[in-house]
Design a protein around this motif. Sequence first.
Motif, PDB file in Angstrom:
ATOM      1  N   ARG A   1     -33.409  26.552  -2.182  1.00  9.97           N
ATOM      2  CA  ARG A   1     -32.871  25.408  -2.920  1.00  9.97           C
ATOM      3  C   ARG A   1     -32.772  24.179  -2.021  1.00  9.97           C
ATOM      4  NH1 ARG A   1     -26.940  25.779  -5.433  1.00  9.97           N
ATOM      5  NH2 ARG A   1     -26.435  25.637  -3.228  1.00  9.97           N
ATOM      6  N   THR A   2     -32.316  24.365  -0.785  1.00  5.17           N
ATOM      7  CA  THR A   2     -32.213  23.259   0.162  1.00  5.17           C
ATOM      8  C   THR A   2     -33.588  22.658   0.439  1.00  5.17           C
ATOM      9  OG1 THR A   2     -30.271  24.275   1.168  1.00  5.17           O
ATOM     10  CG2 THR A   2     -31.412  22.611   2.471  1.00  5.17           C
TER      11      THR A   2
ATOM     12  N   GLN B   1     -37.332  18.234  -0.366  1.00  3.77           N
ATOM     13  CA  GLN B   1     -38.650  17.763  -0.804  1.00  3.77           C
ATOM     14  C   GLN B   1     -38.504  16.650  -1.841  1.00  3.77           C
ATOM     15  OE1 GLN B   1     -41.273  20.653  -2.727  1.00  3.77           O
ATOM     16  NE2 GLN B   1     -42.949  19.831  -1.488  1.00  3.77           N
ATOM     17  N   ILE B   2     -37.588  16.819  -2.773  1.00  2.00           N
ATOM     18  CA  ILE B   2     -37.335  15.765  -3.769  1.00  2.00           C
ATOM     19  C   ILE B   2     -36.903  14.487  -3.066  1.00  2.00           C
ATOM     20  CG2 ILE B   2     -35.797  15.035  -5.647  1.00  2.00           C
ATOM     21  CD1 ILE B   2     -35.728  17.978  -6.555  1.00  2.00           C
ATOM     22  N   ARG B   3     -35.969  14.609  -2.144  1.00  3.13           N
ATOM     23  CA  ARG B   3     -35.473  13.430  -1.420  1.00  3.13           C
ATOM     24  C   ARG B   3     -36.603  12.751  -0.644  1.00  3.13           C
ATOM     25  NH1 ARG B   3     -32.204  14.600   2.543  1.00  3.13           N
ATOM     26  NH2 ARG B   3     -31.471  12.481   2.709  1.00  3.13           N
ATOM     27  N   ALA B   4     -37.498  13.564  -0.043  1.00  6.09           N
ATOM     28  CA  ALA B   4     -38.617  12.998   0.723  1.00  6.09           C
ATOM     29  C   ALA B   4     -39.580  12.256  -0.206  1.00  6.09           C
ATOM     30  CB  ALA B   4     -39.352  14.110   1.473  1.00  6.09           C
ATOM     31  N   PHE B   5     -39.882  12.854  -1.357  1.00 10.17           N
ATOM     32  CA  PHE B   5     -40.768  12.176  -2.321  1.00 10.17           C
ATOM     33  C   PHE B   5     -40.165  10.850  -2.769  1.00 10.17           C
ATOM     34  CE2 PHE B   5     -42.694  16.448  -3.840  1.00 10.17           C
ATOM     35  CZ  PHE B   5     -43.602  16.441  -2.795  1.00 10.17           C
ATOM     36  N   LEU B   6     -38.866  10.862  -3.026  1.00 11.42           N
ATOM     37  CA  LEU B   6     -38.197   9.642  -3.464  1.00 11.42           C
ATOM     38  C   LEU B   6     -38.176   8.594  -2.353  1.00 11.42           C
ATOM     39  CD1 LEU B   6     -35.237  11.145  -5.516  1.00 11.42           C
ATOM     40  CD2 LEU B   6     -37.250   9.950  -6.413  1.00 11.42           C
TER      41      LEU B   6
ATOM     42  N   VAL C   1     -31.674   8.693  -1.393  1.00 14.31           N
ATOM     43  CA  VAL C   1     -30.597   9.486  -1.992  1.00 14.31           C
ATOM     44  C   VAL C   1     -29.847  10.155  -0.850  1.00 14.31           C
ATOM     45  CG1 VAL C   1     -30.004  11.380  -3.556  1.00 14.31           C
ATOM     46  CG2 VAL C   1     -31.953   9.921  -4.067  1.00 14.31           C
ATOM     47  N   ARG C   2     -28.555  10.098  -0.899  1.00 10.40           N
ATOM     48  CA  ARG C   2     -27.709  10.695   0.127  1.00 10.40           C
ATOM     49  C   ARG C   2     -27.921  12.215   0.168  1.00 10.40           C
ATOM     50  NH1 ARG C   2     -21.203   9.823   0.134  1.00 10.40           N
ATOM     51  NH2 ARG C   2     -20.797  11.198   1.879  1.00 10.40           N
ATOM     52  N   GLN C   3     -27.737  12.812   1.348  1.00 12.68           N
ATOM     53  CA  GLN C   3     -27.899  14.249   1.500  1.00 12.68           C
ATOM     54  C   GLN C   3     -26.871  14.994   0.664  1.00 12.68           C
ATOM     55  OE1 GLN C   3     -27.669  15.040   5.749  1.00 12.68           O
ATOM     56  NE2 GLN C   3     -29.735  15.871   5.662  1.00 12.68           N
ATOM     57  N   GLY C   4     -27.267  16.153   0.173  1.00 13.87           N
ATOM     58  CA  GLY C   4     -26.346  17.008  -0.566  1.00 13.87           C
ATOM     59  C   GLY C   4     -26.746  17.161  -2.019  1.00 13.87           C
ATOM     60  N   LEU C   5     -26.525  18.333  -2.536  1.00  7.47           N
ATOM     61  CA  LEU C   5     -26.909  18.666  -3.901  1.00  7.47           C
ATOM     62  C   LEU C   5     -26.173  17.820  -4.933  1.00  7.47           C
ATOM     63  CD1 LEU C   5     -28.406  20.472  -5.912  1.00  7.47           C
ATOM     64  CD2 LEU C   5     -26.569  22.132  -5.668  1.00  7.47           C
ATOM     65  N   ARG C   6     -24.880  17.650  -4.752  1.00  7.32           N
ATOM     66  CA  ARG C   6     -24.111  16.920  -5.773  1.00  7.32           C
ATOM     67  C   ARG C   6     -24.527  15.455  -5.856  1.00  7.32           C
ATOM     68  NH1 ARG C   6     -18.156  15.561  -3.455  1.00  7.32           N
ATOM     69  NH2 ARG C   6     -18.932  14.880  -1.449  1.00  7.32           N
ATOM     70  N   PHE C   7     -24.906  14.843  -4.736  1.00 10.60           N
ATOM     71  CA  PHE C   7     -25.354  13.443  -4.752  1.00 10.60           C
ATOM     72  C   PHE C   7     -26.694  13.322  -5.478  1.00 10.60           C
ATOM     73  CE2 PHE C   7     -22.717  13.712  -0.873  1.00 10.60           C
ATOM     74  CZ  PHE C   7     -21.681  12.907  -1.307  1.00 10.60           C
ATOM     75  N   LEU C   8     -27.586  14.287  -5.220  1.00 13.24           N
ATOM     76  CA  LEU C   8     -28.876  14.265  -5.897  1.00 13.24           C
ATOM     77  C   LEU C   8     -28.682  14.469  -7.402  1.00 13.24           C
ATOM     78  CD1 LEU C   8     -31.966  14.111  -5.590  1.00 13.24           C
ATOM     79  CD2 LEU C   8     -31.956  16.599  -5.466  1.00 13.24           C
ATOM     80  N   ARG C   9     -27.849  15.427  -7.762  1.00 19.36           N
ATOM     81  CA  ARG C   9     -27.596  15.677  -9.186  1.00 19.36           C
ATOM     82  C   ARG C   9     -26.993  14.452  -9.879  1.00 19.36           C
ATOM     83  NH1 ARG C   9     -25.782  21.797  -8.984  1.00 19.36           N
ATOM     84  NH2 ARG C   9     -27.852  22.676  -9.257  1.00 19.36           N
ATOM     85  N   ALA C  10     -26.122  13.758  -9.183  1.00 14.86           N
ATOM     86  CA  ALA C  10     -25.486  12.575  -9.773  1.00 14.86           C
ATOM     87  C   ALA C  10     -26.490  11.433  -9.948  1.00 14.86           C
ATOM     88  CB  ALA C  10     -24.317  12.124  -8.912  1.00 14.86           C
TER      89      ALA C  10
END
Length: 183
Positions: free
Chosen positions: A99-100, A105-110, A117-126
Motif C-alpha cells: 500500500r505504501t 507511486q501516486i504521489r510521484a505521478f502527481l 501531496v503531503r506524505q501519508g495516506l490520510r492526506f492523499l485520501r483527503a
Amino acid sequence: MLVVNDVERACAVPLIGMEACVGAHHLSRRLKILGHDARLIPARYVRPYSEGQQNDLRDAEAIAEAVQRPTMKFVATKTADQLDLQALHRVRERLVSQRTGIINQIRAFLLERGVAVRQGLRFLRAELPRILTTPPDVLSPRMVRVIEGLSGEVKLLDPSIADPDRVSLRYDACRRHPVARSL
C-alpha cells in the motif's frame, strides 16, 4: 554399579540441537512430544563453532558443539498459535508495504505533473477527490484513470490490512489481561 547405570539411563534425556530456521519450531515441538530435549540455536551463535568451508557435516559438528555449551543462548520453541500470529503480522507487514508503494507511486505521478501531496495516506485520501477533478491541462484523462486505478488498489488492500490488525489487537489485549497472564 548396575544401579548407577540404570539411573543414568533413566535420567538421560536425548539432547538434540538444531539451528533455528523455518521448520525448526515444528520439529522441536514434535521431538519434545517424543521425550527429547530439543534446543534451537540462532545461526549467528553456531557460526563461531564452524570450521572451514560450510557444508552439512561441518554445520552438524558446529551445532553439536554449540548445543553442549553451558552459556549458549537458545531460542524458545514457538507454539502453533505464536507461529500463526507471526504469520498474520508478516502478511500485514507485506500488505502495508504494498500500500505504501502504491501511495508513493501516486504521489510521484502527481509531483511529475506539478501537484504536490503531503506524505501519508490520510492526506492523499483527503486531497485525491479534488486532484482528480483538476483540468485536463494539469492531469490528462489517461493519468486520472491511472491514479483512480491505483487508488482502487489501495482501497482493496485496506480491509486485508485491517483484519489481521484486529486479530493481533485482540491477542495483545488478552495477553495484557491479568487472568490471562496468570495462566
